[in-house]
Design a protein around this motif. Sequence first.
Motif, PDB file in Angstrom:
ATOM      1  N   VAL A 179     -59.052  -2.148 -36.838  1.00 30.65           N
ATOM      2  CA  VAL A 179     -58.185  -2.173 -35.653  1.00 30.65           C
ATOM      3  C   VAL A 179     -59.006  -1.730 -34.444  1.00 30.65           C
ATOM      4  CG1 VAL A 179     -56.214  -1.032 -34.524  1.00 30.65           C
ATOM      5  CG2 VAL A 179     -55.998  -1.854 -36.876  1.00 30.65           C
ATOM      6  N   ALA A 180     -59.797  -0.680 -34.623  1.00 28.85           N
ATOM      7  CA  ALA A 180     -60.631  -0.169 -33.525  1.00 28.85           C
ATOM      8  C   ALA A 180     -61.644  -1.209 -33.049  1.00 28.85           C
ATOM      9  CB  ALA A 180     -61.353   1.104 -33.971  1.00 28.85           C
ATOM     10  N   GLU A 181     -62.045  -2.094 -33.955  1.00 29.62           N
ATOM     11  CA  GLU A 181     -62.968  -3.171 -33.573  1.00 29.62           C
ATOM     12  C   GLU A 181     -62.243  -4.309 -32.862  1.00 29.62           C
ATOM     13  OE1 GLU A 181     -65.436  -4.626 -36.746  1.00 29.62           O
ATOM     14  OE2 GLU A 181     -65.880  -2.593 -37.441  1.00 29.62           O
ATOM     15  N   GLY A 182     -60.918  -4.241 -32.813  1.00 26.92           N
ATOM     16  CA  GLY A 182     -60.140  -5.248 -32.106  1.00 26.92           C
ATOM     17  C   GLY A 182     -59.619  -6.383 -32.965  1.00 26.92           C
ATOM     18  N   LEU A 183     -59.724  -6.263 -34.284  1.00 22.38           N
ATOM     19  CA  LEU A 183     -59.262  -7.333 -35.169  1.00 22.38           C
ATOM     20  C   LEU A 183     -57.740  -7.353 -35.266  1.00 22.38           C
ATOM     21  CD1 LEU A 183     -62.293  -7.104 -35.981  1.00 22.38           C
ATOM     22  CD2 LEU A 183     -61.573  -7.735 -38.271  1.00 22.38           C
ATOM     23  N   SER A 184     -57.185  -8.534 -35.435  1.00 22.40           N
ATOM     24  CA  SER A 184     -55.749  -8.694 -35.655  1.00 22.40           C
ATOM     25  C   SER A 184     -55.418  -8.338 -37.098  1.00 22.40           C
ATOM     26  CB  SER A 184     -55.344 -10.148 -35.396  1.00 22.40           C
ATOM     27  OG  SER A 184     -55.932 -10.977 -36.400  1.00 22.40           O
ATOM     28  N   ASN A 185     -54.133  -8.168 -37.396  1.00 20.27           N
ATOM     29  CA  ASN A 185     -53.714  -7.894 -38.774  1.00 20.27           C
ATOM     30  C   ASN A 185     -54.166  -9.002 -39.713  1.00 20.27           C
ATOM     31  OD1 ASN A 185     -52.521  -5.577 -37.858  1.00 20.27           O
ATOM     32  ND2 ASN A 185     -50.424  -6.316 -38.053  1.00 20.27           N
ATOM     33  N   GLN A 186     -54.060 -10.233 -39.240  1.00 22.06           N
ATOM     34  CA  GLN A 186     -54.461 -11.370 -40.071  1.00 22.06           C
ATOM     35  C   GLN A 186     -55.967 -11.322 -40.353  1.00 22.06           C
ATOM     36  OE1 GLN A 186     -53.837 -15.241 -38.296  1.00 22.06           O
ATOM     37  NE2 GLN A 186     -53.744 -16.224 -40.298  1.00 22.06           N
ATOM     38  N   ALA A 187     -56.762 -11.021 -39.335  1.00 22.91           N
ATOM     39  CA  ALA A 187     -58.211 -10.943 -39.514  1.00 22.91           C
ATOM     40  C   ALA A 187     -58.601  -9.770 -40.420  1.00 22.91           C
ATOM     41  CB  ALA A 187     -58.900 -10.821 -38.156  1.00 22.91           C
ATOM     42  N   ILE A 188     -57.903  -8.661 -40.276  1.00 22.36           N
ATOM     43  CA  ILE A 188     -58.159  -7.504 -41.137  1.00 22.36           C
ATOM     44  C   ILE A 188     -57.850  -7.866 -42.585  1.00 22.36           C
ATOM     45  CG2 ILE A 188     -57.399  -5.160 -41.728  1.00 22.36           C
ATOM     46  CD1 ILE A 188     -56.889  -4.782 -38.664  1.00 22.36           C
ATOM     47  N   GLY A 189     -56.720  -8.516 -42.789  1.00 24.79           N
ATOM     48  CA  GLY A 189     -56.354  -8.943 -44.136  1.00 24.79           C
ATOM     49  C   GLY A 189     -57.393  -9.855 -44.744  1.00 24.79           C
ATOM     50  N   HIS A 190     -57.868 -10.786 -43.954  1.00 27.49           N
ATOM     51  CA  HIS A 190     -58.897 -11.711 -44.438  1.00 27.49           C
ATOM     52  C   HIS A 190     -60.173 -10.958 -44.803  1.00 27.49           C
ATOM     53  CE1 HIS A 190     -60.993 -15.477 -44.982  1.00 27.49           C
ATOM     54  NE2 HIS A 190     -61.948 -15.051 -44.164  1.00 27.49           N
ATOM     55  N   ARG A 191     -60.590 -10.051 -43.938  1.00 27.13           N
ATOM     56  CA  ARG A 191     -61.829  -9.298 -44.152  1.00 27.13           C
ATOM     57  C   ARG A 191     -61.737  -8.410 -45.401  1.00 27.13           C
ATOM     58  NH1 ARG A 191     -65.558  -6.553 -40.296  1.00 27.13           N
ATOM     59  NH2 ARG A 191     -65.099  -8.308 -38.934  1.00 27.13           N
ATOM     60  N   LEU A 192     -60.557  -7.788 -45.622  1.00 26.23           N
ATOM     61  CA  LEU A 192     -60.404  -6.850 -46.743  1.00 26.23           C
ATOM     62  C   LEU A 192     -59.718  -7.473 -47.963  1.00 26.23           C
ATOM     63  CD1 LEU A 192     -59.327  -3.634 -44.777  1.00 26.23           C
ATOM     64  CD2 LEU A 192     -61.615  -4.277 -45.590  1.00 26.23           C
ATOM     65  N   HIS A 193     -59.449  -8.776 -47.889  1.00 29.27           N
ATOM     66  CA  HIS A 193     -58.781  -9.488 -48.989  1.00 29.27           C
ATOM     67  C   HIS A 193     -57.396  -8.895 -49.277  1.00 29.27           C
ATOM     68  CE1 HIS A 193     -62.583 -11.497 -49.578  1.00 29.27           C
ATOM     69  NE2 HIS A 193     -63.169 -10.321 -49.645  1.00 29.27           N
ATOM     70  N   GLY A 238     -48.563  10.485 -36.322  1.00 30.67           N
ATOM     71  CA  GLY A 238     -47.492  10.732 -35.356  1.00 30.67           C
ATOM     72  C   GLY A 238     -47.601   9.881 -34.111  1.00 30.67           C
ATOM     73  N   VAL A 239     -47.981   8.619 -34.301  1.00 29.95           N
ATOM     74  CA  VAL A 239     -48.147   7.696 -33.177  1.00 29.95           C
ATOM     75  C   VAL A 239     -47.289   6.453 -33.408  1.00 29.95           C
ATOM     76  CG1 VAL A 239     -50.488   8.519 -32.698  1.00 29.95           C
ATOM     77  CG2 VAL A 239     -50.158   6.564 -34.225  1.00 29.95           C
ATOM     78  N   ASP A 240     -47.224   5.591 -32.377  1.00 30.41           N
ATOM     79  CA  ASP A 240     -46.409   4.391 -32.524  1.00 30.41           C
ATOM     80  C   ASP A 240     -47.097   3.121 -32.038  1.00 30.41           C
ATOM     81  OD1 ASP A 240     -46.329   4.800 -29.812  1.00 30.41           O
ATOM     82  OD2 ASP A 240     -44.168   5.064 -29.691  1.00 30.41           O
ATOM     83  N   SER A 241     -48.432   3.182 -31.911  1.00 31.62           N
ATOM     84  CA  SER A 241     -49.146   1.974 -31.495  1.00 31.62           C
ATOM     85  C   SER A 241     -50.556   1.979 -32.067  1.00 31.62           C
ATOM     86  CB  SER A 241     -49.220   1.880 -29.966  1.00 31.62           C
ATOM     87  OG  SER A 241     -50.140   2.833 -29.455  1.00 31.62           O
ATOM     88  N   ARG A 242     -51.143   0.808 -32.073  1.00 36.51           N
ATOM     89  CA  ARG A 242     -52.518   0.651 -32.560  1.00 36.51           C
ATOM     90  C   ARG A 242     -53.487   1.467 -31.703  1.00 36.51           C
ATOM     91  NH1 ARG A 242     -52.696  -4.315 -35.654  1.00 36.51           N
ATOM     92  NH2 ARG A 242     -54.844  -4.802 -35.093  1.00 36.51           N
ATOM     93  N   THR A 243     -53.301   1.392 -30.395  1.00 37.22           N
ATOM     94  CA  THR A 243     -54.183   2.107 -29.473  1.00 37.22           C
ATOM     95  C   THR A 243     -54.094   3.608 -29.693  1.00 37.22           C
ATOM     96  OG1 THR A 243     -53.909   0.343 -27.844  1.00 37.22           O
ATOM     97  CG2 THR A 243     -54.763   2.447 -27.038  1.00 37.22           C
ATOM     98  N   ALA A 244     -52.880   4.118 -29.813  1.00 36.19           N
ATOM     99  CA  ALA A 244     -52.689   5.557 -30.023  1.00 36.19           C
ATOM    100  C   ALA A 244     -53.260   5.989 -31.375  1.00 36.19           C
ATOM    101  CB  ALA A 244     -51.208   5.915 -29.933  1.00 36.19           C
ATOM    102  N   ALA A 245     -53.118   5.149 -32.382  1.00 33.25           N
ATOM    103  CA  ALA A 245     -53.650   5.480 -33.706  1.00 33.25           C
ATOM    104  C   ALA A 245     -55.169   5.602 -33.653  1.00 33.25           C
ATOM    105  CB  ALA A 245     -53.237   4.422 -34.725  1.00 33.25           C
ATOM    106  N   VAL A 246     -55.825   4.663 -33.015  1.00 34.98           N
ATOM    107  CA  VAL A 246     -57.289   4.702 -32.904  1.00 34.98           C
ATOM    108  C   VAL A 246     -57.720   5.920 -32.092  1.00 34.98           C
ATOM    109  CG1 VAL A 246     -59.308   3.534 -31.938  1.00 34.98           C
ATOM    110  CG2 VAL A 246     -57.604   2.230 -33.239  1.00 34.98           C
ATOM    111  N   ALA A 247     -57.053   6.178 -30.968  1.00 33.98           N
ATOM    112  CA  ALA A 247     -57.411   7.314 -30.111  1.00 33.98           C
ATOM    113  C   ALA A 247     -57.232   8.635 -30.855  1.00 33.98           C
ATOM    114  CB  ALA A 247     -56.575   7.298 -28.834  1.00 33.98           C
ATOM    115  N   THR A 248     -56.104   8.784 -31.532  1.00 36.35           N
ATOM    116  CA  THR A 248     -55.825  10.029 -32.250  1.00 36.35           C
ATOM    117  C   THR A 248     -56.787  10.221 -33.410  1.00 36.35           C
ATOM    118  OG1 THR A 248     -53.498   9.932 -31.616  1.00 36.35           O
ATOM    119  CG2 THR A 248     -54.048  11.316 -33.506  1.00 36.35           C
ATOM    120  N   ALA A 249     -57.027   9.170 -34.165  1.00 33.16           N
ATOM    121  CA  ALA A 249     -57.954   9.264 -35.297  1.00 33.16           C
ATOM    122  C   ALA A 249     -59.359   9.603 -34.826  1.00 33.16           C
ATOM    123  CB  ALA A 249     -57.948   7.966 -36.092  1.00 33.16           C
ATOM    124  N   THR A 250     -59.749   9.060 -33.701  1.00 32.86           N
ATOM    125  CA  THR A 250     -61.074   9.364 -33.143  1.00 32.86           C
ATOM    126  C   THR A 250     -61.152  10.823 -32.719  1.00 32.86           C
ATOM    127  OG1 THR A 250     -61.343   7.068 -32.438  1.00 32.86           O
ATOM    128  CG2 THR A 250     -62.786   8.703 -31.405  1.00 32.86           C
TER     129      THR A 250
END
Length: 113
Positions: free
Chosen positions: A62-76, A94-106
């Motif tokens: 997600v942090a690399e900017g991949l879509s859910n579909q692309a992530i699924g393809h990459r990870l099978h 405790g977040v509600d978006s992809r951006t917040a998840a990446v920021a918080t995890a970082t």
Amino acid sequence: IEAGATGYLLKDAPPEDLATAVRTAAAGRTTLAPAVADRLMNRLRTPATALTRRETEVLALVAEGLSNQAIGHRLHLTEGTVKSHLARVYAKLGVDSRTAAVATATELGLLRR
């Protein structure tokens, strides 16, 4: 472990460790590979923010900017499975978006910059 396993060894465990683990399990005791014990202790110390390896992999993509579909393809994985992993990540962080998840995890050091 959460599903009820008595012990957990890694696939590269020597045969003598496997034999000892079977005897230990038969006696009703627990055997954990050191790496597994370390991960378990980390999850116990920080349960709210402990992401599984797969959740971390998904979030890194997600942090690399991949879509859910692309992530699924990459990870099978199916796109639905990717969404499930992300839902658990959001809840744990405790977040509600992809951006917040990446920021918080970082910020928490769960993702490398």
